[in-house]
Design a protein around this motif. Sequence first.
Motif, PDB file in Angstrom:
ATOM      1  N   LEU A   1       4.966 -35.219  26.592  1.00  0.00           N
ATOM      2  CA  LEU A   1       3.676 -34.583  26.829  1.00  0.00           C
ATOM      3  C   LEU A   1       2.837 -34.568  25.554  1.00  0.00           C
ATOM      4  O   LEU A   1       1.643 -34.864  25.583  1.00  0.00           O
ATOM      5  CB  LEU A   1       3.869 -33.153  27.364  1.00  0.00           C
ATOM      6  N   ILE A   2       3.458 -34.266  24.446  1.00  0.00           N
ATOM      7  CA  ILE A   2       2.743 -34.243  23.166  1.00  0.00           C
ATOM      8  C   ILE A   2       2.266 -35.651  22.818  1.00  0.00           C
ATOM      9  O   ILE A   2       1.130 -35.842  22.364  1.00  0.00           O
ATOM     10  CB  ILE A   2       3.627 -33.650  22.048  1.00  0.00           C
ATOM     11  N   LEU A   3       3.123 -36.646  23.058  1.00  0.00           N
ATOM     12  CA  LEU A   3       2.737 -38.032  22.787  1.00  0.00           C
ATOM     13  C   LEU A   3       1.534 -38.444  23.652  1.00  0.00           C
ATOM     14  O   LEU A   3       0.599 -39.088  23.172  1.00  0.00           O
ATOM     15  CB  LEU A   3       3.909 -38.982  23.049  1.00  0.00           C
ATOM     16  N   LEU A   4       1.550 -38.056  24.909  1.00  0.00           N
ATOM     17  CA  LEU A   4       0.439 -38.385  25.805  1.00  0.00           C
ATOM     18  C   LEU A   4      -0.844 -37.670  25.380  1.00  0.00           C
ATOM     19  O   LEU A   4      -1.933 -38.243  25.421  1.00  0.00           O
ATOM     20  CB  LEU A   4       0.784 -38.029  27.248  1.00  0.00           C
ATOM     21  N   GLU A   5      -0.728 -36.415  24.949  1.00  0.00           N
ATOM     22  CA  GLU A   5      -1.900 -35.672  24.488  1.00  0.00           C
ATOM     23  C   GLU A   5      -2.501 -36.333  23.241  1.00  0.00           C
ATOM     24  O   GLU A   5      -3.716 -36.416  23.092  1.00  0.00           O
ATOM     25  CB  GLU A   5      -1.540 -34.217  24.218  1.00  0.00           C
ATOM     26  N   GLU A   6      -1.639 -36.801  22.337  1.00  0.00           N
ATOM     27  CA  GLU A   6      -2.128 -37.489  21.145  1.00  0.00           C
ATOM     28  C   GLU A   6      -2.836 -38.787  21.521  1.00  0.00           C
ATOM     29  O   GLU A   6      -3.886 -39.126  20.978  1.00  0.00           O
ATOM     30  CB  GLU A   6      -0.972 -37.777  20.188  1.00  0.00           C
ATOM     31  N   GLN A   7      -2.256 -39.511  22.477  1.00  0.00           N
ATOM     32  CA  GLN A   7      -2.865 -40.755  22.927  1.00  0.00           C
ATOM     33  C   GLN A   7      -4.214 -40.489  23.593  1.00  0.00           C
ATOM     34  O   GLN A   7      -5.190 -41.207  23.354  1.00  0.00           O
ATOM     35  CB  GLN A   7      -1.928 -41.484  23.884  1.00  0.00           C
ATOM     36  N   VAL A   8      -4.308 -39.449  24.399  1.00  0.00           N
ATOM     37  CA  VAL A   8      -5.576 -39.081  25.039  1.00  0.00           C
ATOM     38  C   VAL A   8      -6.602 -38.718  23.970  1.00  0.00           C
ATOM     39  O   VAL A   8      -7.771 -39.111  24.053  1.00  0.00           O
ATOM     40  CB  VAL A   8      -5.368 -37.922  26.039  1.00  0.00           C
ATOM     41  N   ALA A   9      -6.188 -37.977  22.952  1.00  0.00           N
ATOM     42  CA  ALA A   9      -7.113 -37.600  21.874  1.00  0.00           C
ATOM     43  C   ALA A   9      -7.621 -38.840  21.147  1.00  0.00           C
ATOM     44  O   ALA A   9      -8.823 -38.936  20.829  1.00  0.00           O
ATOM     45  CB  ALA A   9      -6.424 -36.655  20.896  1.00  0.00           C
ATOM     46  N   GLN A  10      -6.739 -39.813  20.896  1.00  0.00           N
ATOM     47  CA  GLN A  10      -7.153 -41.061  20.236  1.00  0.00           C
ATOM     48  C   GLN A  10      -8.138 -41.830  21.111  1.00  0.00           C
ATOM     49  O   GLN A  10      -9.147 -42.349  20.625  1.00  0.00           O
ATOM     50  CB  GLN A  10      -5.938 -41.940  19.932  1.00  0.00           C
ATOM     51  N   LEU A  11      -7.859 -41.890  22.405  1.00  0.00           N
ATOM     52  CA  LEU A  11      -8.748 -42.611  23.318  1.00  0.00           C
ATOM     53  C   LEU A  11     -10.106 -41.922  23.431  1.00  0.00           C
ATOM     54  O   LEU A  11     -11.144 -42.578  23.499  1.00  0.00           O
ATOM     55  CB  LEU A  11      -8.096 -42.756  24.693  1.00  0.00           C
ATOM     56  N   LYS A  12     -10.108 -40.574  23.432  1.00  0.00           N
ATOM     57  CA  LYS A  12     -11.379 -39.841  23.461  1.00  0.00           C
ATOM     58  C   LYS A  12     -12.193 -40.132  22.209  1.00  0.00           C
ATOM     59  O   LYS A  12     -13.402 -40.353  22.276  1.00  0.00           O
ATOM     60  CB  LYS A  12     -11.128 -38.338  23.571  1.00  0.00           C
ATOM     61  N   ASP A  13     -11.517 -40.148  21.057  1.00  0.00           N
ATOM     62  CA  ASP A  13     -12.188 -40.441  19.801  1.00  0.00           C
ATOM     63  C   ASP A  13     -12.778 -41.855  19.830  1.00  0.00           C
ATOM     64  O   ASP A  13     -13.932 -42.066  19.443  1.00  0.00           O
ATOM     65  CB  ASP A  13     -11.210 -40.291  18.634  1.00  0.00           C
ATOM     66  N   GLN A  14     -11.980 -42.802  20.324  1.00  0.00           N
ATOM     67  CA  GLN A  14     -12.447 -44.182  20.423  1.00  0.00           C
ATOM     68  C   GLN A  14     -13.643 -44.290  21.371  1.00  0.00           C
ATOM     69  O   GLN A  14     -14.617 -44.978  21.083  1.00  0.00           O
ATOM     70  CB  GLN A  14     -11.307 -45.074  20.896  1.00  0.00           C
ATOM     71  N   LEU A  15     -13.596 -43.576  22.488  1.00  0.00           N
ATOM     72  CA  LEU A  15     -14.699 -43.580  23.444  1.00  0.00           C
ATOM     73  C   LEU A  15     -15.961 -43.002  22.820  1.00  0.00           C
ATOM     74  O   LEU A  15     -17.054 -43.557  22.975  1.00  0.00           O
ATOM     75  CB  LEU A  15     -14.316 -42.787  24.702  1.00  0.00           C
ATOM     76  N   LEU A  16     -15.832 -41.895  22.107  1.00  0.00           N
ATOM     77  CA  LEU A  16     -16.990 -41.277  21.463  1.00  0.00           C
ATOM     78  C   LEU A  16     -17.597 -42.211  20.415  1.00  0.00           C
ATOM     79  O   LEU A  16     -18.826 -42.329  20.313  1.00  0.00           O
ATOM     80  CB  LEU A  16     -16.609 -39.944  20.829  1.00  0.00           C
ATOM     81  N   ARG A  17     -16.752 -42.886  19.655  1.00  0.00           N
ATOM     82  CA  ARG A  17     -17.255 -43.825  18.643  1.00  0.00           C
ATOM     83  C   ARG A  17     -17.970 -45.002  19.293  1.00  0.00           C
ATOM     84  O   ARG A  17     -19.030 -45.430  18.844  1.00  0.00           O
ATOM     85  CB  ARG A  17     -16.114 -44.326  17.757  1.00  0.00           C
ATOM     86  N   THR A  18     -17.387 -45.517  20.376  1.00  0.00           N
ATOM     87  CA  THR A  18     -18.002 -46.628  21.097  1.00  0.00           C
ATOM     88  C   THR A  18     -19.340 -46.197  21.692  1.00  0.00           C
ATOM     89  O   THR A  18     -20.327 -46.934  21.615  1.00  0.00           O
ATOM     90  CB  THR A  18     -17.065 -47.138  22.209  1.00  0.00           C
TER      91      THR A  18
END
Length: 190
Positions: A45-62
Amino acid sequence: MSEYDTEQHPTQQDNPEAQNNERLSDSEPLNASEHEPLEDAPSPLILLEEQVAQLKDQLLRTHAEMENVRRRASDDVSKAHKFAIEKFADSLLPVQESLEKALADNSGDLNTLREGVELTFKQLSSALEKGGVVVVDPKGELFDPHLHQAISATPSELPANTVIEVLQKGYKIADRVLRPALVIVAASSN
């Protein structure tokens, strides 16, 4: 010998379970990750939350980058509209200067004035040509409602809808009509 000695006791050799226990106790300790979870390892669950946070950051940057590209493109279009006639205006400046000289001339010599007006007309024609403005002078051509505006129809020996007279020349920029030519056309002979 005592009864005790005569009784057969199960030995470790006879008991296979005892042999396994003995081997396990004598061997090196088992790897704990194979049998029980490590307390230091992050949960899925923690790994998935970290991955979601990275994807959100990438989406915001894009999204931010796309917004910057859109803004830059909008600025470029705005500048293109604002300065689109820069070359055209630059080619018209000599025409304006020539007209100013003609107005300032007090010599009264009509021939000199006429020559100046002819040269100014050539400058203007050249400037319009450089700007992509094409003259529409359709005398003798068939009437084209996309390029001409008929003011009247007059009986004539020419075929019907032939332009007899051009009252005002038309102009095009590329394929777009800037101003239609005002014309008189031949009427059909009924």
